[in-house]
Write a protein that holds these residues in place. Structure first.
Motif, PDB file in Angstrom:
ATOM      1  N   LYS A   7       0.249   0.121 -15.734  1.00 54.69           N
ATOM      2  CA  LYS A   7       1.617   1.190 -15.909  1.00 54.69           C
ATOM      3  C   LYS A   7       1.232   2.197 -14.738  1.00 54.69           C
ATOM      4  CE  LYS A   7       1.304   1.593 -21.154  1.00 54.69           C
ATOM      5  NZ  LYS A   7       2.439   0.407 -20.946  1.00 54.69           N
ATOM      6  N   ILE A   8       2.321   2.854 -14.757  1.00 51.69           N
ATOM      7  CA  ILE A   8       2.741   3.828 -12.945  1.00 51.69           C
ATOM      8  C   ILE A   8       2.054   4.682 -13.580  1.00 51.69           C
ATOM      9  CG2 ILE A   8       3.506   4.201 -11.140  1.00 51.69           C
ATOM     10  CD1 ILE A   8       5.033   1.662 -11.433  1.00 51.69           C
ATOM     11  N   PRO A   9       1.275   5.905 -13.036  1.00 50.90           N
ATOM     12  CA  PRO A   9       0.657   7.430 -13.707  1.00 50.90           C
ATOM     13  C   PRO A   9       2.500   8.636 -13.865  1.00 50.90           C
ATOM     14  CG  PRO A   9      -0.814   6.742 -11.799  1.00 50.90           C
ATOM     15  CD  PRO A   9       1.023   5.131 -11.753  1.00 50.90           C
ATOM     16  N   ASP A  10       2.443   8.754 -14.463  1.00 55.67           N
ATOM     17  CA  ASP A  10       3.668  10.425 -14.422  1.00 55.67           C
ATOM     18  C   ASP A  10       3.422  10.636 -13.277  1.00 55.67           C
ATOM     19  OD1 ASP A  10       4.343   9.686 -16.754  1.00 55.67           O
ATOM     20  OD2 ASP A  10       2.589  11.139 -17.850  1.00 55.67           O
ATOM     21  N   GLY A  11       4.376  10.895 -12.852  1.00 57.37           N
ATOM     22  CA  GLY A  11       4.787  12.125 -11.353  1.00 57.37           C
ATOM     23  C   GLY A  11       4.676  10.798 -10.020  1.00 57.37           C
ATOM     24  N   PHE A  12       4.485   9.218  -9.723  1.00 61.16           N
ATOM     25  CA  PHE A  12       3.390   8.845  -9.052  1.00 61.16           C
ATOM     26  C   PHE A  12       5.497   8.588  -8.107  1.00 61.16           C
ATOM     27  CE2 PHE A  12       2.900   4.505  -7.136  1.00 61.16           C
ATOM     28  CZ  PHE A  12       1.665   4.852  -5.858  1.00 61.16           C
ATOM     29  N   ILE A  13       5.443   8.195  -6.642  1.00 62.17           N
ATOM     30  CA  ILE A  13       6.192   8.186  -5.715  1.00 62.17           C
ATOM     31  C   ILE A  13       6.404   6.904  -5.333  1.00 62.17           C
ATOM     32  CG2 ILE A  13       7.505   8.586  -3.736  1.00 62.17           C
ATOM     33  CD1 ILE A  13       6.001  11.346  -3.518  1.00 62.17           C
ATOM     34  N   LEU A  14       7.837   6.634  -5.982  1.00 60.24           N
ATOM     35  CA  LEU A  14       8.260   4.988  -5.287  1.00 60.24           C
ATOM     36  C   LEU A  14       9.486   4.795  -4.773  1.00 60.24           C
ATOM     37  CD1 LEU A  14       7.694   3.247  -9.048  1.00 60.24           C
ATOM     38  CD2 LEU A  14       6.443   2.647  -6.786  1.00 60.24           C
ATOM     39  N   SER A 401       3.886  -6.131  -5.611  1.00 66.43           N
ATOM     40  CA  SER A 401       2.739  -6.443  -6.815  1.00 66.43           C
ATOM     41  C   SER A 401       1.831  -6.221  -6.910  1.00 66.43           C
ATOM     42  CB  SER A 401       4.016  -6.958  -7.967  1.00 66.43           C
ATOM     43  OG  SER A 401       4.038  -7.967  -7.622  1.00 66.43           O
ATOM     44  N   SER A 402       1.165  -7.185  -5.936  1.00 65.98           N
ATOM     45  CA  SER A 402      -0.267  -7.239  -5.500  1.00 65.98           C
ATOM     46  C   SER A 402      -0.412  -5.893  -4.948  1.00 65.98           C
ATOM     47  CB  SER A 402      -0.880  -8.195  -5.254  1.00 65.98           C
ATOM     48  OG  SER A 402      -0.372  -8.338  -3.584  1.00 65.98           O
ATOM     49  N   HIS A 403      -0.244  -5.567  -3.802  1.00 65.01           N
ATOM     50  CA  HIS A 403      -0.908  -4.325  -3.451  1.00 65.01           C
ATOM     51  C   HIS A 403      -0.755  -2.683  -4.347  1.00 65.01           C
ATOM     52  CE1 HIS A 403      -0.199  -6.968   0.376  1.00 65.01           C
ATOM     53  NE2 HIS A 403      -1.161  -5.593   0.613  1.00 65.01           N
ATOM     54  N   LEU A 404       0.941  -2.731  -5.379  1.00 68.44           N
ATOM     55  CA  LEU A 404       0.487  -1.743  -5.814  1.00 68.44           C
ATOM     56  C   LEU A 404      -0.231  -1.700  -7.180  1.00 68.44           C
ATOM     57  CD1 LEU A 404       2.572   0.611  -6.751  1.00 68.44           C
ATOM     58  CD2 LEU A 404       3.892  -0.686  -7.994  1.00 68.44           C
ATOM     59  N   ALA A 405      -0.283  -2.396  -7.633  1.00 70.49           N
ATOM     60  CA  ALA A 405      -1.628  -3.274  -8.589  1.00 70.49           C
ATOM     61  C   ALA A 405      -3.128  -2.686  -8.070  1.00 70.49           C
ATOM     62  CB  ALA A 405      -2.016  -4.678  -9.041  1.00 70.49           C
ATOM     63  N   GLU A 406      -3.766  -2.928  -6.816  1.00 67.83           N
ATOM     64  CA  GLU A 406      -4.760  -2.405  -5.857  1.00 67.83           C
ATOM     65  C   GLU A 406      -5.022  -0.350  -5.908  1.00 67.83           C
ATOM     66  OE1 GLU A 406      -7.509  -3.905  -5.112  1.00 67.83           O
ATOM     67  OE2 GLU A 406      -6.827  -6.099  -6.133  1.00 67.83           O
ATOM     68  N   ALA A 407      -2.984  -0.201  -5.962  1.00 68.73           N
ATOM     69  CA  ALA A 407      -3.429   1.185  -5.956  1.00 68.73           C
ATOM     70  C   ALA A 407      -3.354   1.843  -7.153  1.00 68.73           C
ATOM     71  CB  ALA A 407      -1.942   2.091  -5.135  1.00 68.73           C
ATOM     72  N   VAL A 408      -2.850   1.449  -8.315  1.00 68.34           N
ATOM     73  CA  VAL A 408      -3.113   1.681  -9.611  1.00 68.34           C
ATOM     74  C   VAL A 408      -4.941   1.907  -9.585  1.00 68.34           C
ATOM     75  CG1 VAL A 408      -2.191   1.290 -12.490  1.00 68.34           C
ATOM     76  CG2 VAL A 408      -0.219   0.767 -10.202  1.00 68.34           C
TER      77      VAL A 408
END
Ligand code: BG6
Length: 479
Positions: A7-14, A401-408
């Motif tokens: 899940k991507i946090p609210d307000g997270f910049i994409l 997705s694999s890099h974004l998952a590490e950010a989350v």
């Protein structure tokens, strides 16, 4: 195969990123307005892939409306580009603005805002004017630092009312590392001391821009922030042995902390200063400049993350007649079995994002930061087209997705990571590798008048932005 939902946090910049020189092209540019990159290309076009370079690039200068239309279609929350210093001014000494180019920047910013895409502006993405290289030796000169400050003032006065996120530089260490440390870029001079002077002068220029920013609040949006985009290489030692650990530690001082520390903490690590003294590469500076750096650290940081850096203790003998280079202390190490992007020659190791997130949290005061670039450049993507002509770039989808998952994961563990910017929005011109490795969500057909076409990853990115969640395959995660 089992999957995990993130899940991507609210307000997270994409968003997505690019730069002026890699997209705009030279249309409308005056002959006196060459940047360093333009000069390098003119002097050594033969080493640029298939002769392509900044001359036409993606022709964004003429096609920005079309491209911003695609940004809107994909739903990017933010788009980062730079202003080309060499084109923004007619006279670099008096900071006289080129109204035609400045008007174009006005239009780009307004078009982005009208399309619901928030602009982020970087003041220098290697676009130092060629004239300042020739006359003053570029960033080696303190006078150039002052000219950059005068340029920055004009930019902030003009666009400060509309832009929230500002960056002083993109990857300030890179040009001088390629030019003076490794001597693989024009004008091909190996000179480690000049390398260090450029590093210092750019840290000083960042502090001066921050000072100006704080003093010039009247021109700026109330919520405006100023940062710098750095490219610290997440550095891993080959082994736990002391000699390998030392190699990684010193690599980190020379290539990462040399910018992270002055820009975020306001000073240089003592150990680095000792190394500079020992190897006679201390930069020219005075106490007032160090104090200025101390008082003017950035509000937030952009971090470009592509690959891990692996090092080991050097096994070769340093030749006494070879001038000092930080490689005196390390050699690069290739991890057996590593996953590679063979086109760019970079290892793929998404865990760098989490490790950087923890570093920002634990060593840099948990400052607000964002992944300012991350992406995968692949050659000859045409072979991945389906029957409808759409590039099926599943490798890019997996990379994102694999890099974004590490950010989350990093955010869950308390890091103040505020966003993810993909490099790049469209395919564009890389230094020397111009249009060789394609990074974009949007394909550029060079053979068909630079026609644009969305890749499969663009549809995937749109879905992530809309749904605020994505999935990864569990067995692909990096522990
Ligand atoms: C970053 C730069 O280092 O990486 C970009 O900010 C660059 O300008 C990007 O294009 C990808 O690297 P390259 O060399 O493949 O273009």
């Amino acid at each position: 195969m089992s999957t995990q939902t993130w899940k991507i946090p609210d307000g997270f910049i994409l968003g997505a990123a690019a730069s002026a020189w890699q997209t705009e092209g030279w249309d409308g540019k005056r002959p006196s307005q060459d940047s360093y990159l333009d000069m390098w290309y003119k002097n050594a076009a033969h080493i640029w892939h298939n002769g392509n370079g900044p001359a036409v690039a993606t022709d964004f200068y003429n096609r920005y409306k079309e491209d911003i239309g695609y940004m809107k279609e994909i739903g990017l929350t933010h788009y980062r580009t730079s202003i080309n210093w060499s084109r923004f001014l007619i006279d670099y000494e008096t900071a006289e603005v080129d109204e035609v180019y400045a008007g174009y920047i006005d239009n780009v910013i307004n078009e982005l805002i009208a399309s619901g895409v928030e602009p982020m502006i970087c003041l220098e993405h290697y676009e130092i004017p060629a004239a300042l290289m020739e006359k003053y030796g570029g960033w080696g000169s303190k006078h150039v630092v002052d000219l950059y400050t005068a340029y920055t003032e004009k930019v902030l006065q003009r666009y400060g009312d509309r832009v929230k996120y500002w960056f002083t530089f993109n990857e300030p260490i890179v040009p001088q590392t390629r030019i003076y440390l490794d001597a693989i870029r024009y004008p091909y001079e190996q000179n480690t001391k000049k390398w260090m002077q450029w590093n210092f002068n750019k840290a000083l220029a960042t502090a001066k821009a921050v000072q100006l920013f704080r003093a010039g609040k009247a021109w700026l949006r109330e919520d405006a922030k100023i940062g710098v985009i750095l490219n610290p290489e997440v550095t891993y030692a080959r082994s736990s042995a002391q000699h390998d650990q030392k190699a990684a530690h010193i690599y980190d001082l020379f290539f990462n902390r040399v910018f992270l520390d002055p820009c975020i903490k306001g000073g240089y690590p003592e150990e680095l200063m000792e190394l500079l003294v020992r190897h006679e590469i201390v930069f020219d500076h005075d106490e007032d400049e160090l104090d200025l750096i101390k008082q003017h650290t950035v509000d937030f940081a952009g971090i470009n993350l592509y690959y891990p850096c692996r090092v080991k203790a050097p096994s070769r003998q340093w030749n006494d007649s070879t001038p000092f280079h930080p490689a005196y202390y390390y050699e690069h190490f290739e991890l057996p079995g590593r996953k590679m992007n063979p086109f760019r020659g970079w290892e793929i190791y998404p865990r760098i994002v989490y490790d950087m997130a923890m570093r920002m949290k634990n060593e840099y005061g948990n400052i607000e930061w964002l992944i300012a670039e991350n992406g995968m450049g692949v050659e000859d993507e045409k072979r991945f087209k389906n029957e409808d002509g759409i590039i099926q770039d599943d490798y890019r989808i997996e990379f994102i997705s694999s890099h974004l998952a590490e950010a989350v994961k990093g955010i869950t563990d308390g890091s103040n990571c505020k966003g993810y910017m993909l490099w790049a929005f469209t395919d564009n011109v890389s230094p020397m590798n111009a249009f060789k490795n394609r990074y974009g969500l949007v394909e550029i057909h060079l053979e068909q008048n630079r026609r644009r076409a969305l890749k499969k990853s663009a549809h995937f990115y749109r879905q992530i932005i809309q749904n605020r969640q994505f999935e990864t395959e569990l067995d692909r995660l990096y522990k």
